[in-house]
Design an enzyme around this catalytic site. Sequence first.
Site, PDB file in Angstrom:
ATOM      1  N   ARG A  39     -36.378   1.786   4.911  1.00  0.00           N
ATOM      2  CA  ARG A  39     -36.471   0.354   5.194  1.00  0.00           C
ATOM      3  C   ARG A  39     -37.819  -0.055   5.773  1.00  0.00           C
ATOM      4  O   ARG A  39     -38.153  -1.240   5.804  1.00  0.00           O
ATOM      5  CB  ARG A  39     -35.356  -0.049   6.155  1.00  0.00           C
ATOM      6  CG  ARG A  39     -33.995  -0.065   5.502  1.00  0.00           C
ATOM      7  CD  ARG A  39     -32.873  -0.106   6.521  1.00  0.00           C
ATOM      8  NE  ARG A  39     -33.009  -1.177   7.494  1.00  0.00           N
ATOM      9  CZ  ARG A  39     -32.243  -1.302   8.585  1.00  0.00           C
ATOM     10  NH1 ARG A  39     -31.292  -0.402   8.808  1.00  0.00           N
ATOM     11  NH2 ARG A  39     -32.430  -2.294   9.415  1.00  0.00           N
ATOM     12  N   LYS A  98     -35.125   4.089   9.209  1.00  0.00           N
ATOM     13  CA  LYS A  98     -35.681   2.855   9.768  1.00  0.00           C
ATOM     14  C   LYS A  98     -36.288   3.133  11.137  1.00  0.00           C
ATOM     15  O   LYS A  98     -35.610   3.637  12.024  1.00  0.00           O
ATOM     16  CB  LYS A  98     -34.577   1.794   9.870  1.00  0.00           C
ATOM     17  CG  LYS A  98     -35.075   0.388  10.214  1.00  0.00           C
ATOM     18  CD  LYS A  98     -35.135   0.127  11.708  1.00  0.00           C
ATOM     19  CE  LYS A  98     -33.771   0.042  12.335  1.00  0.00           C
ATOM     20  NZ  LYS A  98     -33.862  -0.380  13.774  1.00  0.00           N
ATOM     21  N   HIS A 111     -28.921  14.619   2.663  1.00  0.00           N
ATOM     22  CA  HIS A 111     -27.709  14.125   1.996  1.00  0.00           C
ATOM     23  C   HIS A 111     -27.002  13.080   2.862  1.00  0.00           C
ATOM     24  O   HIS A 111     -26.456  13.410   3.913  1.00  0.00           O
ATOM     25  CB  HIS A 111     -26.701  15.251   1.747  1.00  0.00           C
ATOM     26  CG  HIS A 111     -27.264  16.476   1.106  1.00  0.00           C
ATOM     27  ND1 HIS A 111     -27.593  16.553  -0.224  1.00  0.00           N
ATOM     28  CD2 HIS A 111     -27.566  17.679   1.640  1.00  0.00           C
ATOM     29  CE1 HIS A 111     -28.058  17.752  -0.489  1.00  0.00           C
ATOM     30  NE2 HIS A 111     -28.060  18.459   0.618  1.00  0.00           N
ATOM     31  N   ALA A 137     -25.300  17.290   5.842  1.00  0.00           N
ATOM     32  CA  ALA A 137     -24.798  16.193   5.022  1.00  0.00           C
ATOM     33  C   ALA A 137     -23.880  15.271   5.817  1.00  0.00           C
ATOM     34  O   ALA A 137     -22.976  15.723   6.520  1.00  0.00           O
ATOM     35  CB  ALA A 137     -24.040  16.758   3.816  1.00  0.00           C
ATOM     36  N   ASN A 145     -27.618   3.941  16.666  1.00  0.00           N
ATOM     37  CA  ASN A 145     -28.759   3.487  17.452  1.00  0.00           C
ATOM     38  C   ASN A 145     -28.522   2.250  18.310  1.00  0.00           C
ATOM     39  O   ASN A 145     -29.434   1.792  19.003  1.00  0.00           O
ATOM     40  CB  ASN A 145     -29.965   3.232  16.536  1.00  0.00           C
ATOM     41  CG  ASN A 145     -29.684   2.204  15.465  1.00  0.00           C
ATOM     42  OD1 ASN A 145     -28.535   1.924  15.123  1.00  0.00           O
ATOM     43  ND2 ASN A 145     -30.745   1.621  14.913  1.00  0.00           N
TER      44      ASN A 145
END
Length: 224
Positions: A91, A109, A121, A138, A144
């Site tokens: 992003r 991000k 993954h 994975a 966050n």
Amino acid sequence: MEALKIKNILKDLDQTIAKELFLQAEYPWEVLGKIEDFILKTGPCLPKEEYEEVKEHVWVAKSARIAPTAYLGAPLIIGPDAEIRHCAFIRGKAIVGAGCVVGNSTELKNVILFNKVQVPHYNYVGDSILGYRSHMGAGSITSNVKSDKTLVTISAEGEKIKTGLKKMGAVLGDFVEVGCNSVLNPGTVIGAHTNVYPLSMVRGYVKDHSIYKKQGEVAAKLEN
């Protein structure tokens, strides 16, 4: 708190293009708000024979392998020999180090991935720093933002360390291994060479050279 300082979590700062950011800070989370400006300052100075600005504010090493279905949001630096796989979603405000793997359907991000990091993954990594050769299994993710939207604190050895941040995911030291489908809650800091069991819910500080089995059950790793 001494254990949480950069020098005790991220042992090899030569393994990131963003070394200067860490040299200017005491704790790793202090760097998170400076990633965007660093990329915008550094990108135009990258060697033209090694990097290409593939679109505005997105610099990609010519040796990196980028799947045609990957999304590369600005600002972004992708280092030499990195591999960005099918449907990766970057992003922006991301530094992907040399030799990193960003896998299928992985989302990044506001992150710094040191060299040789693998998030291969179905991972979400936001507002986080992953040290040299750390690996997320994975489905493992960083959370966050706290559910009550208050500022993130870090629980460490009976103390509550204030970060002053509304958004902070995790900081992984060098050679950390996170098991599949684990959740690293806001303000997680994991010391170098630590292993986290699959399906774990991790919160706060986990000492280096440990095996994290579950909250309150952390064993010292035996050295060979």
